[in-house]
Design a protein around this motif. Sequence first.
Motif, PDB file in Angstrom:
ATOM      1  N   GLU A 233       0.829  -1.213   0.000  1.00  0.00           N
ATOM      2  CA  GLU A 233       0.000   0.000   0.000  1.00  0.00           C
ATOM      3  C   GLU A 233       0.861   1.259   0.000  1.00  0.00           C
ATOM      4  N   TYR A 234       1.865   1.280   0.841  1.00  0.00           N
ATOM      5  CA  TYR A 234       2.755   2.453   0.885  1.00  0.00           C
ATOM      6  C   TYR A 234       3.562   2.566  -0.407  1.00  0.00           C
ATOM      7  N   PHE A 235       3.984   1.435  -0.938  1.00  0.00           N
ATOM      8  CA  PHE A 235       4.693   1.441  -2.213  1.00  0.00           C
ATOM      9  C   PHE A 235       3.834   2.070  -3.303  1.00  0.00           C
ATOM     10  N   LEU A 236       2.560   1.674  -3.371  1.00  0.00           N
ATOM     11  CA  LEU A 236       1.672   2.222  -4.392  1.00  0.00           C
ATOM     12  C   LEU A 236       1.548   3.733  -4.262  1.00  0.00           C
ATOM     13  N   GLN A 237       1.415   4.214  -3.043  1.00  0.00           N
ATOM     14  CA  GLN A 237       1.283   5.653  -2.850  1.00  0.00           C
ATOM     15  C   GLN A 237       2.552   6.391  -3.265  1.00  0.00           C
ATOM     16  N   LEU A 238       3.714   5.836  -2.940  1.00  0.00           N
ATOM     17  CA  LEU A 238       4.968   6.462  -3.344  1.00  0.00           C
ATOM     18  C   LEU A 238       5.137   6.447  -4.860  1.00  0.00           C
ATOM     19  N   ALA A 239       4.836   5.307  -5.485  1.00  0.00           N
ATOM     20  CA  ALA A 239       4.998   5.184  -6.927  1.00  0.00           C
ATOM     21  C   ALA A 239       4.040   6.100  -7.677  1.00  0.00           C
ATOM     22  N   LEU A 240       2.804   6.195  -7.182  1.00  0.00           N
ATOM     23  CA  LEU A 240       1.827   7.067  -7.833  1.00  0.00           C
ATOM     24  C   LEU A 240       2.192   8.537  -7.673  1.00  0.00           C
ATOM     25  N   THR A 241       2.702   8.888  -6.505  1.00  0.00           N
ATOM     26  CA  THR A 241       3.135  10.272  -6.297  1.00  0.00           C
ATOM     27  C   THR A 241       4.310  10.606  -7.199  1.00  0.00           C
ATOM     28  N   ARG A 242       5.253   9.670  -7.331  1.00  0.00           N
ATOM     29  CA  ARG A 242       6.388   9.879  -8.227  1.00  0.00           C
ATOM     30  C   ARG A 242       5.927  10.007  -9.672  1.00  0.00           C
ATOM     31  N   MET A 243       4.917   9.240 -10.040  1.00  0.00           N
ATOM     32  CA  MET A 243       4.443   9.232 -11.422  1.00  0.00           C
ATOM     33  C   MET A 243       3.669  10.497 -11.768  1.00  0.00           C
ATOM     34  N   SER A 244       2.720  10.866 -10.915  1.00  0.00           N
ATOM     35  CA  SER A 244       1.804  11.958 -11.247  1.00  0.00           C
ATOM     36  C   SER A 244       2.159  13.277 -10.576  1.00  0.00           C
ATOM     37  N   GLY A 245       3.026  13.225  -9.557  1.00  0.00           N
ATOM     38  CA  GLY A 245       3.369  14.438  -8.838  1.00  0.00           C
ATOM     39  C   GLY A 245       2.328  14.864  -7.827  1.00  0.00           C
ATOM     40  N   ALA A 246       1.315  14.048  -7.641  1.00  0.00           N
ATOM     41  CA  ALA A 246       0.247  14.365  -6.692  1.00  0.00           C
ATOM     42  C   ALA A 246       0.031  13.176  -5.761  1.00  0.00           C
ATOM     43  N   PRO A 247      -0.445  13.417  -4.541  1.00  0.00           N
ATOM     44  CA  PRO A 247      -0.707  12.306  -3.626  1.00  0.00           C
ATOM     45  C   PRO A 247      -1.719  11.333  -4.201  1.00  0.00           C
ATOM     46  N   ALA A 248      -1.614  10.092  -3.776  1.00  0.00           N
ATOM     47  CA  ALA A 248      -2.535   9.062  -4.262  1.00  0.00           C
ATOM     48  C   ALA A 248      -3.953   9.348  -3.792  1.00  0.00           C
ATOM     49  N   SER A 249      -4.887   8.592  -4.365  1.00  0.00           N
ATOM     50  CA  SER A 249      -6.293   8.802  -4.049  1.00  0.00           C
ATOM     51  C   SER A 249      -6.637   8.192  -2.691  1.00  0.00           C
ATOM     52  N   ARG A 250      -7.900   8.038  -2.423  1.00  0.00           N
ATOM     53  CA  ARG A 250      -8.367   7.593  -1.116  1.00  0.00           C
ATOM     54  C   ARG A 250      -7.736   6.279  -0.699  1.00  0.00           C
ATOM     55  N   LEU A 251      -7.530   6.153   0.625  1.00  0.00           N
ATOM     56  CA  LEU A 251      -6.891   4.966   1.177  1.00  0.00           C
ATOM     57  C   LEU A 251      -7.645   3.701   0.798  1.00  0.00           C
ATOM     58  N   GLU A 252      -8.978   3.765   0.782  1.00  0.00           N
ATOM     59  CA  GLU A 252      -9.762   2.576   0.445  1.00  0.00           C
ATOM     60  C   GLU A 252      -9.415   2.056  -0.943  1.00  0.00           C
ATOM     61  N   ARG A 253      -9.202   2.947  -1.901  1.00  0.00           N
ATOM     62  CA  ARG A 253      -8.861   2.529  -3.265  1.00  0.00           C
ATOM     63  C   ARG A 253      -7.456   1.939  -3.315  1.00  0.00           C
ATOM     64  N   VAL A 254      -6.549   2.526  -2.556  1.00  0.00           N
ATOM     65  CA  VAL A 254      -5.189   1.983  -2.490  1.00  0.00           C
ATOM     66  C   VAL A 254      -5.220   0.582  -1.877  1.00  0.00           C
ATOM     67  N   GLU A 255      -5.999   0.425  -0.814  1.00  0.00           N
ATOM     68  CA  GLU A 255      -6.098  -0.879  -0.154  1.00  0.00           C
ATOM     69  C   GLU A 255      -6.679  -1.928  -1.097  1.00  0.00           C
ATOM     70  N   ARG A 256      -7.708  -1.549  -1.852  1.00  0.00           N
ATOM     71  CA  ARG A 256      -8.315  -2.514  -2.783  1.00  0.00           C
ATOM     72  C   ARG A 256      -7.318  -2.950  -3.852  1.00  0.00           C
ATOM     73  N   LEU A 257      -6.566  -1.997  -4.387  1.00  0.00           N
ATOM     74  CA  LEU A 257      -5.597  -2.355  -5.425  1.00  0.00           C
ATOM     75  C   LEU A 257      -4.479  -3.217  -4.848  1.00  0.00           C
ATOM     76  N   ALA A 258      -4.020  -2.895  -3.645  1.00  0.00           N
ATOM     77  CA  ALA A 258      -2.973  -3.698  -3.014  1.00  0.00           C
ATOM     78  C   ALA A 258      -3.446  -5.141  -2.818  1.00  0.00           C
ATOM     79  N   ALA A 259      -4.693  -5.310  -2.386  1.00  0.00           N
ATOM     80  CA  ALA A 259      -5.240  -6.663  -2.198  1.00  0.00           C
ATOM     81  C   ALA A 259      -5.339  -7.404  -3.527  1.00  0.00           C
ATOM     82  N   ARG A 260      -5.744  -6.698  -4.582  1.00  0.00           N
ATOM     83  CA  ARG A 260      -5.826  -7.326  -5.906  1.00  0.00           C
ATOM     84  C   ARG A 260      -4.441  -7.729  -6.405  1.00  0.00           C
ATOM     85  N   LEU A 261      -3.443  -6.893  -6.136  1.00  0.00           N
ATOM     86  CA  LEU A 261      -2.074  -7.216  -6.541  1.00  0.00           C
ATOM     87  C   LEU A 261      -1.568  -8.459  -5.819  1.00  0.00           C
TER      88      LEU A 261
END
Length: 329
Positions: free
Chosen positions: A262-290
């Motif tokens: 989850e933290y990796f996704l937020q860091l990678a998305l911030t690096r990619m887009s320059g903006a903080p990641a979206s809601r924690l619930e969406r990050v959690e869902r994607l992490a579980a799917r991964l």
Amino acid sequence: MSDESARRLREALASHAVVLLAVSGGPDSMALLHLAAEWRDADPNAPVFHAATVDHGLRPEAASEAATVAEWSQALGVIHKTLVWKGEKPVTGLQARARDARYALLAAHMRDIGATALVTAHHADDQWETMMIRLARGSGVAGLAGMSRDQPFPGGRLVRPLLNLPKAVLVEHCCARGQKFFDDPSNADPRFARSQWRALAAPLHRLGLTCERAAKLSERAEKSDRALEWAAARFLEDAQIPTESDVYDFSQARDAPVAIIEYFLQLALTRMSGAPASRLERVERLAARLKTALRTETELSATLGGCAVSLTRDRRLKFALEPPRKRGR
């Protein structure tokens, strides 16, 4: 107010040559203004302090109050500027929109005066309310860390040196100096979540949910948050494929704790887009799917935070900005 508070103020701002103080005219910000002026008077190496008051245009008396704060600031030898939030005001989400507008105005003024730090007078009672609101929303570790004492801000840093002090101490500080202040009626407006929590503070304090214990929880949550971010950053750097931009070798993530992903996704998305990641619930869902895709050795495609995310069969995790969406006429 203890010498410890003055010391924390100096430590937090010693590296800044020009500092902007957000002064609303309440007892907390007026105490901050006095602390800054006292430091300046005692130390020729103190920063140059400016003060600013934001007139949100929501109360008819706000303009005259801002003018009075300007007089109080000038009496202490601090340059003051009133910043006005112009335009129509939203019907819903007023406090959040007002906060965003306030910080945007203050950031712009920082650029105008060459300040590298914005200082607010958030105190222990504010921190308690913040944590109760986030706790009620089911926040994660980062949210339970509460407001940070020092964090990045457009053009510099946002510093909150008074977070360890209860509001009563700041009121006493003003009274001891004969400093008048305003009481914002919106602080008691039951329409707003903070006012509702403020009304519940006394019985919750009696049950043990005190400002002091909330502060301890905040410190512990912040330590855990930083540890997770540190571990995720190391994972991100190790997984980065040097020859490809925003592509990571995700083969080692199969055994990684889901929190690190989850933290990796937020860091990678911030690096990619320059903006903080979206809601924690969406990050959690994607992490579980991964995690599921890694375990079952399947591919995955998803979107998150304005980015397209894909996991290939060879365990490459790729990030790409989503193309602009076409709007129908």
